[in-house]
Design an enzyme around this catalytic site. Structure first.
Site, PDB file in Angstrom:
ATOM      1  N   ALA A 205      10.011 -79.092 -79.828  1.00  0.00           N
ATOM      2  CA  ALA A 205      10.347 -79.999 -78.732  1.00  0.00           C
ATOM      3  C   ALA A 205       9.093 -80.363 -77.957  1.00  0.00           C
ATOM      4  O   ALA A 205       8.202 -79.532 -77.763  1.00  0.00           O
ATOM      5  CB  ALA A 205      11.363 -79.367 -77.797  1.00  0.00           C
ATOM      6  N   ASP A 206       9.046 -81.610 -77.516  1.00  0.00           N
ATOM      7  CA  ASP A 206       7.994 -82.039 -76.606  1.00  0.00           C
ATOM      8  C   ASP A 206       8.465 -82.002 -75.159  1.00  0.00           C
ATOM      9  O   ASP A 206       7.661 -81.872 -74.254  1.00  0.00           O
ATOM     10  CB  ASP A 206       7.522 -83.444 -76.974  1.00  0.00           C
ATOM     11  CG  ASP A 206       6.688 -83.426 -78.239  1.00  0.00           C
ATOM     12  OD1 ASP A 206       5.454 -83.453 -78.122  1.00  0.00           O
ATOM     13  OD2 ASP A 206       7.268 -83.359 -79.342  1.00  0.00           O
TER      14      ASP A 206
END
Length: 369
Positions: free
Chosen positions: A247-248
């Site tokens: 995930a960013d």
């Protein structure tokens, strides 16, 4: 020998130029925030944790060389200006923004301390940036262990092996080392519980084919590379036990921004009853934003889609839409969100992380920089 995306010693920072992988392993020296910002924007270094580390360590290198000032106010302003430059390089990933907030506050608080000097401010900021390296590696190990154990309990509690599908690159090349989603896979392999890994090529930048496949081969982890469009077939016919992605940015309700193509993987996984996990450190969780609709999605140059190794592969004149990320709705994250603090259902995230992520007086309204 362990793969290193970042090589750092006091006053010296080098990054592995990931644009040259897998053909060449070339390390590039960075001596300024400007150089780091350009490397981040060009994706010579990528992965939300690695972006934050390289950004902060480039500031540490500059400060160790005497940049900033003269005077405390000018030095604090310099630190904050450099941090804003780094945050702007790739805005979707939250880790750099969070680190910028913390470093900016560290500089300001030290400057206000009685007896503070330019040297003490520099030393405090440098020490904070350097400590991030050790913390990220420790967090990755925890994510790998917690995620592997949870995945096994949910999919194969009787002691058999599992097959995992992953997307983009979330390993040592995207972090201080070990990895997040790929760290879970690495932990399963070390436990003797991994049957196989499927990694997607991850068009259009091919991080899966260029980087994840490289890491898996390097670590001798059993793996098969597939095109992005083969994921549904793999889940239907190749015994995929779970999907684990990185995930960013994960927001308060669990909506997750990650590499483009993640959203469709989550939809397919739900259709096939395959648990879908997000693996990310708490530094990737942004409780300031309520839903994924508020996330700014970076758009990349059209040439990344129309050209391959300098050769045009699409018709001249065709329009291009090239978002770097998409947002997976929280209800599709059926396995859970794996952090260094535990594995949580999306609806549990805010309560579970609030005390830890927003400590030392931080609130949901605290500015990033």
């Amino acid at each position: 020998m362990t793969l290193e995306a970042i090589r750092y010693s006091p006053g010296s920072l080098q990054i592995l130029d990931q644009l040259q992988l897998p053909e060449h392993c070339h390390y590039e020296a960075l001596s300024s925030v400007q150089q780091a910002s350009e490397a981040i924007r060009a994706m010579k270094v990528r992965g939300a944790p690695a972006i934050a580390l390289v950004g902060c360590l480039s500031l540490a290198v500059e400060l160790r060389a005497g940049a900033g000032g003269p005077g405390l106010a000018a030095l604090v302003a310099f630190v904050r200006d450099q941090l804003r430059l780094l945050v702007a390089a790739r805005p979707t990933a939250v880790n750099m923004a969070r680190a910028a907030r913390d470093l900016g506050q560290v500089a300001a608080q030290e400057a206000e301390r009685e007896g503070a000097t330019e040297e003490t401010v520099r030393e405090r900021v440098i020490r904070f940036a350097e400590d991030m390296l050790e913390k990220d590696l420790k967090d990755n190990r925890s994510i790998g262990d917690l995620g592997a154990r949870h995945l096994l309990e949910q999919t194969n509690p009787r002691g058999g092996k599992v097959t995992v599908l992953t997307h983009c690159n979330t390993g040592a090349l995207a972090t201080a080392g070990y990895g997040t989603a790929l760290g879970v896979i690495r932990s399963l392999h070390e436990m003797g519980r991994l049957e196989h890994t499927f990694c997607t090529e991850t068009r259009p930048y091919n991080q899966g084919a260029r980087l994840t496949a490289f890491e898996l081969v390097y670590e001798q982890i059993p793996a098969t590379l597939i095109t992005d469009s083969m994921a549904a077939a793999a889940m239907a016919h190749r015994g995929v036990s779970a999907v684990v992605v990185g995930a960013d940015r994960v927001v308060a309700n669990g909506d997750t921004a990650n590499k483009i193509g993640t959203y469709q993987l989550a939809i397919v996984a739900k259709h096939h009853g395959v648990p879908f996990y997000v693996a990310a450190p708490s530094s990737s969780c942004d409780l300031h934003l309520e839903t994924g609709k508020e996330i700014v999605i970076e758009e990349r140059p059209s040439q990344e889609l129309t050209d391959l190794n300098g050769v045009r592969i699409a018709a001249q004149g065709i329009r291009v839409w090239n978002p770097a990320f998409d947002v997976t709705p929280h209800e599709l994250i059926t396995g859970g969100i794996i952090t260094e603090l535990g594995v949580f259902a999306p609806e549990e995230l805010r309560g579970a992380l609030s005390a830890s992520v927003f400590s030392e007086g931080q609130t949901l309204d605290s500015p990033w920089v």
